[in-house]
Every structure is written in structure tokens, then in C-alpha cells.
Design a protein around this motif. Structure first.
Motif, PDB file in Angstrom:
ATOM      1  N   ASP A   1      69.840  42.169 117.509  1.00  0.00           N
ATOM      2  CA  ASP A   1      69.211  41.061 116.793  1.00  0.00           C
ATOM      3  C   ASP A   1      67.809  40.799 117.333  1.00  0.00           C
ATOM      4  N   GLN A   2      67.643  40.866 118.647  1.00  0.00           N
ATOM      5  CA  GLN A   2      66.318  40.676 119.243  1.00  0.00           C
ATOM      6  C   GLN A   2      65.384  41.842 118.924  1.00  0.00           C
ATOM      7  N   PHE A   3      65.942  43.044 118.827  1.00  0.00           N
ATOM      8  CA  PHE A   3      65.115  44.182 118.403  1.00  0.00           C
ATOM      9  C   PHE A   3      64.602  43.951 116.979  1.00  0.00           C
ATOM     10  N   TYR A   4      65.471  43.436 116.114  1.00  0.00           N
ATOM     11  CA  TYR A   4      65.027  43.141 114.749  1.00  0.00           C
ATOM     12  C   TYR A   4      63.954  42.053 114.739  1.00  0.00           C
ATOM     13  N   ALA A   5      64.032  41.103 115.665  1.00  0.00           N
ATOM     14  CA  ALA A   5      62.975  40.093 115.776  1.00  0.00           C
ATOM     15  C   ALA A   5      61.644  40.756 116.099  1.00  0.00           C
ATOM     16  N   GLN A   6      61.672  41.795 116.925  1.00  0.00           N
ATOM     17  CA  GLN A   6      60.441  42.523 117.254  1.00  0.00           C
ATOM     18  C   GLN A   6      59.904  43.269 116.035  1.00  0.00           C
ATOM     19  N   ILE A   7      60.807  43.806 115.208  1.00  0.00           N
ATOM     20  CA  ILE A   7      60.385  44.458 113.964  1.00  0.00           C
ATOM     21  C   ILE A   7      59.709  43.437 113.052  1.00  0.00           C
ATOM     22  N   GLN A   8      60.285  42.254 112.941  1.00  0.00           N
ATOM     23  CA  GLN A   8      59.667  41.199 112.129  1.00  0.00           C
ATOM     24  C   GLN A   8      58.262  40.888 112.633  1.00  0.00           C
ATOM     25  N   ALA A   9      58.103  40.820 113.959  1.00  0.00           N
ATOM     26  CA  ALA A   9      56.801  40.516 114.542  1.00  0.00           C
ATOM     27  C   ALA A   9      55.781  41.611 114.252  1.00  0.00           C
TER      28      ALA A   9
END
Length: 288
Positions: A262-270
Motif C-alpha cells: 500500500d505504501q509502495f502504491y502511495a509512492q506511485i501516486q506521488a
């Protein structure tokens, strides 16, 4: 049958189309009315301005919207579907939402003499367009028995999992599995590239063995090429994983890998990848 469909996004639009194709009389509602008008011109159904109007003479009302709040907005209130549904009619929710909202709306429906099924789907846009979705259902057996022959118009599998809320809980299991699979596949493809291997040949070989998965067969090559402008959006996956993590907090399940992904996906969003496919996790490895 006379049916209604609320929500004509990338999933709902083709699902409603399959209902019309097999002969059901379909009335549609969409928050953006122009999309409902477009659907009705394409499939011969009727577009109406409110969920209540759509539900008025429907034996079954389907919904596929964005999240818990979107679902409440099309069901309860003066213009909601529940206000227009006849007693003993059936509401089927295909939204991926929380088990809490399924139980909440199931209770409201029961108080009004209505039947309710939570029935999230898996298979993505391609599954919806091809009529090959997997549907996991929560609710009572008689309601499921009424629903299944109709749902079968766009499903390859439709299974009753337990009482209301069980469909959503099963979808959470599905998303937890996908999160781990996609991260593992990202690491594997990136490793293969760094090792100088032909990824197409690698996938051809290992997809015949124990490593095989839908993600491998449908996403490995596009991941290797850095192509993500399609498929199930990262924003939606984060929404789903948030639901999983909230439920895990409640039931005591440990989800360490899911929380990390989930945190990796947050980095993708960023990085601007909010609408990239979930396979874009590899972007963090290819371009650290």
C-alpha cells in the motif's frame, strides 16, 4: 425482467450492456447523465435522472459505484433507489466497498421489506466487457437464487459466500492476494531484466509451472516494457487496500506485506501514476 443499473463506469457500462443483450429491460442512472444517455442510445434502454426513478418498476436494481459514500448516495435518501423499490424487490451491489456499509444497507433494506446482496466482482474491465467476471456474494440463499441466473449474463463464476458482508470480505481476500502477487512479479521481472534474460521467454517457461498467475500471463510483458496506461487504477487499488487494512485492524489479522505494498502504491501516486495500472509497482524498481 425489468432491471435497473446505477453507475456506468468502466465496469458498470459493459455489465449493464450484457443485461440488455440477453433481453432484460434495463433502466440506467449515472451521476454524469450524458453517459447514461449514451448507454441508452447504444443498448436501447432508458436513462433516468435519479436512482429512485430507475428503481421504480425494477424487479432487480444493480449498482456499481465508487465507494461507501457513493453507494449510500444512490440507495438512501429521498432520491435513492430504496425509496423507489417495491417490496420484495432485490438490490445487488457490485461496488467494492466495506463490509460495514454492506451490513448497514442490508439492514435498511430489510426494514423496508427489500432484499440485499453485496456482490463485488473481480476480473477488471476486460472481464466486464467479455462477460467473464467472478462474483462473490453475501446475503440470503433465496435472494441469491433469484439473482444468479441474471448475474450469469456477465459472470463466469458467481458464488454465495455467506451472510451480507461476506462478499465484501471475500473481495478483500482477493485484493490482498493481488497486492502480494504484483509486488512479487515486479521484483521477478526487474531481476530478470537486470540478469539480462529475455523476459518473454522467461514468462513462457515459468508460467507453465508453480509460479503461474493471471498477473503473470496478463501483465508481465507490459511491466517489462514500462507500459501502465490501462487496467485497474492505482487510486482504486489504494482505496481497496485501505478497506482491507481497516478490516484487519478490526478483526486482528496481520497484513504486513499488504501494508508495505500500500505504501509502495502511495509512492506511485506521488510520481503521477494515480491512474496507472496496478502493475506499475515495477516502476519503483526500474526507476528508483
Amino acid at each position: 425482467m425489468k432491471v435497473a443499473f446505477l453507475g456506468l463506469g468502466v465496469m458498470g457500462y459493459p455489465m449493464a450492456g450484457h443485461l440488455a443483450k440477453v433481453g432484460h429491460q434495463v433502466t440506467v442512472y449515472n451521476r454524469t447523465s450524458s453517459k447514461a444517455e449514451k448507454w441508452s442510445k447504444e443498448h436501447g434502454g432508458k436513462a433516468v435522472p435519479t436512482p429512485k426513478a430507475a428503481a421504480g418498476d425494477a424487479e432487480i436494481v444493480f449498482a456499481c459505484v465508487g465507494n461507501d459514500d457513493d453507494l449510500r448516495s444512490v440507495t438512501i435518501g429521498a432520491d435513492g433507489a430504496f425509496a423507489g423499490m417495491a417490496k420484495d424487490s432485490l438490490f445487488i451491489d457490485h461496488t467494492t466497498a466495506s463490509a460495514d456499509v454492506a451490513r448497514e444497507l442490508g439492514g435498511i433494506a430489510a426494514d423496508r421489506g427489500l432484499n440485499f446482496l453485496d456482490a463485488p466482482v473481480s476480473g477488471g474491465q476486460a472481464g466486464a466487457e467479455n462477460g467473464k467476471l467472478t462474483v462473490m456474494v453475501g446475503g440470503e440463499q433465496p435472494a441469491f437464487d433469484r439473482a444468479k441466473p441474471v448475474i450469469d449474463s456477465y459472470a463466469k463464476s458467481c458464488v454465495l459466500m455467506g451472510p451480507v458482508g461476506s462478499g465484501q470480505l471475500t473481495k478483500m481476500v482477493n485484493q490482498i492476494c493481488i497486492a502480494g502477487l504484483v509486488q512479487g512479479l515486479s521484483e521477478a521481472v526487474n531481476f530478470g531484466q537486470k540478469a539480462g534474460l529475455d523476459i518473454a521467454k522467461v514468462v513462457e517457461v515459468i508460467s507453465k509451472g508453480a509460479a503461474q498467475s493471471w498477473q503473470m500471463e496478463n501483465r508481465a510483458l507490459t511491466m517489462a516494457d514500462g507500459k501502465f496506461e490501462f487496467g485497474f487504477a492505482v487510486d482504486w487499488m489504494r482505496k481497496d487496500l485501505g478497506i482491507c487494512l481497516n478490516e484487519a485492524t478490526r478483526n486482528g489479522a496481520r497484513l504486513p506485506v499488504t501494508a508495505l505494498v500500500d505504501q509502495f502504491y502511495a509512492q506511485i501516486q506521488a510520481r503521477g501514476g494515480r491512474h496507472w495500472d496496478t502493475s506499475s509497482l515495477i516502476h519503483l524498481l526500474q526507476k528508483p
